[in-house]
Design an enzyme around this catalytic site. Structure first.
Site, short mmCIF file in Angstrom:
data_model
loop_
_atom_site.label_atom_id
_atom_site.label_comp_id
_atom_site.label_asym_id
_atom_site.label_seq_id
_atom_site.Cartn_x
_atom_site.Cartn_y
_atom_site.Cartn_z
N LYS A 69 -0.95 17.37 -3.48
CA LYS A 69 -1.70 17.52 -2.22
C LYS A 69 -0.82 18.15 -1.15
CE LYS A 69 -4.23 13.43 -3.58
NZ LYS A 69 -4.15 11.97 -3.61
N ARG A 101 2.25 4.19 -2.86
CA ARG A 101 2.41 2.76 -3.07
C ARG A 101 3.88 2.39 -2.89
NH1 ARG A 101 2.63 0.29 -8.03
NH2 ARG A 101 2.44 2.32 -8.98
#
Length: 809
Positions: free
Chosen positions: A656, A543
């Site tokens: 990730k 974001r």
């Protein structure tokens, strides 16, 4: 129903027949979308028997269960997830190959469900996957937004928002359950009646809104003979089946009703926007709590043991109204006295805090809250009154302290305080975050309720973020360390035994090259920028927010460009680097949108300069979402995690990237701290102020960005280039960015960390040249990433907060 996925021939015949039956066309003439929708329908039907069995197992075993309330569930595409977790992908793939159909093409047809924006929603999705995959009874409860956050277009370097019509062509995974609809009341007044000498409260609403549930199956991984299919229940707002309200026209009422589940996070800069946001929150909370209560009463017939069999989990402050809503049901509908109702409520609710930023801890003006939710406000007021009496005992003669800690104070309802007081468990999402909560931000609450606070470091589902999105690495790991890590990610540690095996190193390099090439292909196809897979892929995707400091990254690129243009020795020694950004800025967040324009202006400049374009490339990928992330995460060499220390609760992108072999370049913030503890200085690039230093500057002052502007020529030059026409003819285009880090005090220490960041980047650039050593570092990151599986996180929630037991079929 016979198993249509028993073998490829049965599936192939059924698939072709169903396409023709559903769409009335010859199979050969059917469209890819018709084939996708038919495949999805067959998979959902196949799931149904396990879905029914799961619900029966919960009831028959009288299992305790969790209801996970979240404003966001960023699920991504479910076809891939479901056929993988069900173990039926090989059969489908074989049949599709014989039919000359590309299964990947069918998977790409599915729209990303527009049910979230950033890490909060993706975390909830990972948690749903892990709860089901661990065979635990747990359901999601959220809103069925008709439009997602938005689809992002970049036009002339600016973000342009287009409605995300993800539901336009239907959603194959959802099942509408009209018979379980409930009526949610708003406005009106509260009547107090005397019944048998007891005061009874009755909310007389001015309007009702109908909440219609759409259930989406959440499929657990079939490994370990797990057949669990839990429910993600999404509520859609529809006009009431009662009488329409008198105070507005039917047309206006219907429009207002649709708005409740129309958009994720409506703009709340206006009074109307704030009311809509609060309406959304109460709407899905009230509907979800009633669902939990009804399910419980069907089995037990009483709510006396509700807290022994249910946990209502408050994911961030948005669902905090669970606390007064459950109290309302217990007191007004079930006839409990206050003390017993409070005992049940407080032992039913658990709260996860996801932020340290004060502006993200929601507060609602009383004059807005009270008219919209009169009975809920009355109950909240009483919770506050009783709680403040206890505060007065703790803090006698300290009215300011009581006002500071109250649930209702200075004419505002504080949702975080409501969630803390009304819950038996309060957790942070990384060790550093929890430490900051307990020692600084929520220190007073921690001193009052030390037993309630705990840490649960976030995790990611390795099924999506490794097994699915990185087929090359999965194949390599399966061959080298076996498949045990599919169900226990700590087995990734076995890869460390191969650290110096040159054959394995070569395969790791080939894997990374293949993933980089796949990403480069998409970027060139969609944006016309050609990236060299031999360059360092330096990626920051998250974001867009000032504290995440995309600006620091952008300023460093400007510095690099300046230096590459002028310093021949530096240029000769520099390994080519490709900087890739992906982010959406909230539509009303002016500063964030300016940073997007800045990054694109820098890209325009450096990508088109023949002197540097073979060394430096910049690209801002359009419309970053879950599906794009699946391509991006395995392609990174450097994972940008550069938020101001103490501001990021955890982060999950960092996990990730790590699991896919990228090195972290970052501050000691959020879960970076735990990544760094696992891999050490030698396998990461840590820089900048730490949380204590940031907090010290913020509390005691002592930092003046102008000193750096005047003493560091690199900083002064880059900042001047923002406003002297270097990037765009309009010298005022980036004036607000210049002002933010100078006149406005550089709130997020961008300039303060600039030098340290430059040095960390130089170290990373030089380290990459020794490919053998870099590959070993990459392998260590993969091998030590097992801790960051959401299976581990959820097992901790299940054991230490929820106290759930595995379902037995």
């Amino acid at each position: 129903m016979a198993n249509v996925f028993a073998n490829k021939d049965v599936f192939k015949d059924t698939f072709q027949t169903r396409v023709e039956q559903i769409y009335g066309v010859k199979f050969e003439e059917s469209t890819p979308h018709q084939r996708y929708f038919t495949l999805g329908t067959l998979v959902r039907e196949y799931i149904s028997s396990n879905w029914i069995e799961t619900n029966e197992a919960i009831v028959e075993g009288k299992h305790k269960q969790v209801y996970y309330f979240s404003m966001e569930f960023l699920m991504g595409r479910l076809l891939t997830n479901n056929i993988m977790n069900l173990g039926i992908r090989p059969v489908i793939e074989e049949a599709m190959n014989e039919l000359a159909i590309d299964l990947n093409e069918l998977e790409r047809i599915e729209a990303d469900a527009g049910l979230g924006n950033g890490g909060l929603g993706r975390l909830a999705a990972c948690f749903m996957d892990s709860i089901a995959s661990l065979g635990l009874p747990g359901h999601g409860n959220g809103l069925r937004y008709r439009y997602g956050f938005f689809e992002q277009k970049i036009i002339d370097g600016y973000q342009v928002e287009i409605p995300d019509k993800w539901l336009q062509r239907g959603y194959v995974w959802e099942v509408r359950k009209s018979n379980e609809s409930v009526e949610i009341p708003f406005y009106g007044h509260v009547q107090i009646e005397n019944v048998d000498g007891k005061e009874v409260y009755k909310h007389v609403p001015a309007e009702y809104v109908r909440a219609v549930p759409y259930d989406v199956p959440v499929v657990g991984d079939v490994a370990n003979n797990n057949k669990t299919v839990n429910t993600l229940r999404l509520w859609s707002s529809e006009p009431t089946e009662n009488k329409y309200p008198d105070h507005i026209s039917a047309v206006e009422y219907e429009k207002d009703v649709r708005n409740i589940s129309e958009f994720l996070y409506p703009d709340d800069s206006t009074i109307e926007g704030k009311i809509l946001r609060l309406k959304q929150q109460y709407f899905f909370v009230a509907a979800g709590v009633r669902w939990a209560v009804r399910q419980h009463k069907e089995v037990y017939g009483t709510l006396n043991n509700f807290h022994e069999k249910n946990v209502l989990h408050i994911n961030d402050t948005h669902p905090a109204l669970i606390v007064p809503e459950l109290m309302r049901i217990l007191i007004d509908e079930e006839g409990y006295g206050w003390d017993q109702a409070w005992e049940i409520t407080q032992h039913s609710c658990a709260y996860t805090n996801h932020t340290i930023l004060a502006e993200a801890l929601e507060k609602w003006p009383v004059d807005l809250f009270q008219p919209l939710l009169p009975r809920i406000y009355m109950i909240t007021e009483e919770i506050n009154r009783r709680y403040c009496l206890k505060l007065l005992e703790l803090y006698p003669n300290q009215p300011e302290k009581v006002a500071e800690l109250a649930i209702i104070g200075y004419n505002q309802v504080r949702m975080a305080h409501l969630a803390i007081v009304g819950s038996f468990s309060i957790n942070g999402v990384a060790q550093l975050h929890t430490d900051i909560l307990t020692h600084i931000e929520m220190k007073d609450f921690y001193q009052m309720y030390p037993d309630r606070f705990n840490n649960k470091t976030n995790g990611i589902t390795h099924r999506r973020w490794l097994l699915h999105c990185n087929p090359e690495l999965t194949k390599l790991l399966d061959k080298e360390i076996g498949t045990g890590y599919h169900t226990n990610t700590f087995e990734l540690a076995k890869l460390e035994d191969k650290l110096h095996d040159e054959r394995v190193q070569k395969e790791i390099m080939n894997m990374k090259y293949a993933r980089k090439q796949a990403l480069a292909n998409r970027i060139e196809r969609e944006q016309g920028v050609k990236l060299d897979p031999n360059s360092i892929f330096d990626i920051q995707v998250k974001r867009l927010h000032a504290y995440k400091r995309q600006l620091l990254n952008a300023m460093h690129i400007m510095y690099l460009y300046n230096r590459l243009k002028e310093d021949e020795q530096f240029r000769a020694n520099f390994h080519p680097q490709s900087f890739i950004f992906g982010a959406k800025a909230a539509s009303g967040y002016y500063f964030a949108k300016k940073v997007i324009k800045l990054i694109n202006s820098i890209a325009q400049k450096v990508n088109n300069d023949p002197e540097t374009s073979n060394l430096l490339k910049v690209v801002f990928v359009e419309n970053y979402n879950v599906t794009y992330a699946e391509l991006i995460m395995p392609a990174a060499d450097l994972s940008e995690q550069i938020s101001t220390a103490s501001k990021e609760a955890s982060g999950t992108g960092n996990m990730k990237f790590m699991m896919n072999g990228a090195m972290t370049i970052g501050t000691l913030d959020g879960a970076n701290v735990e990544i760094h503890e696992l891999v050490g200085d030698e396998n990461s690039f840590i820089f900048g102020l730490n949380a204590d230093e940031v907090n010290d500057y913020q509390q005691n002052g002592g930092y003046n960005p102008w000193n750096l502007y005047h003493t560091d020529v690199r900083i002064r030059r880059v900042l001047d280039q923002l406003v002297n026409g270097f990037l765009t003819p309009d010298k005022e285009e980036f004036r607000d960015i210049f002002n933010a880090v100078t006149h406005n005090g550089d709130e997020y220490f961008v300039l303060k960390d600039f030098d340290a960041y430059v040095r960390a980047q130089e170290a990373a650039n030089q380290a990459y040249k020794n490919r053998k050593k870099w590959t070993e570092m990459s392998m260590i990151n993969i091998a030590r990433s097992g801790k960051f599986s959401s299976d581990r996180t959820i097992q901790e929630y299940a054991d230490q907060i929820w106290h759930l037991e595995k379902l037995k079929f």
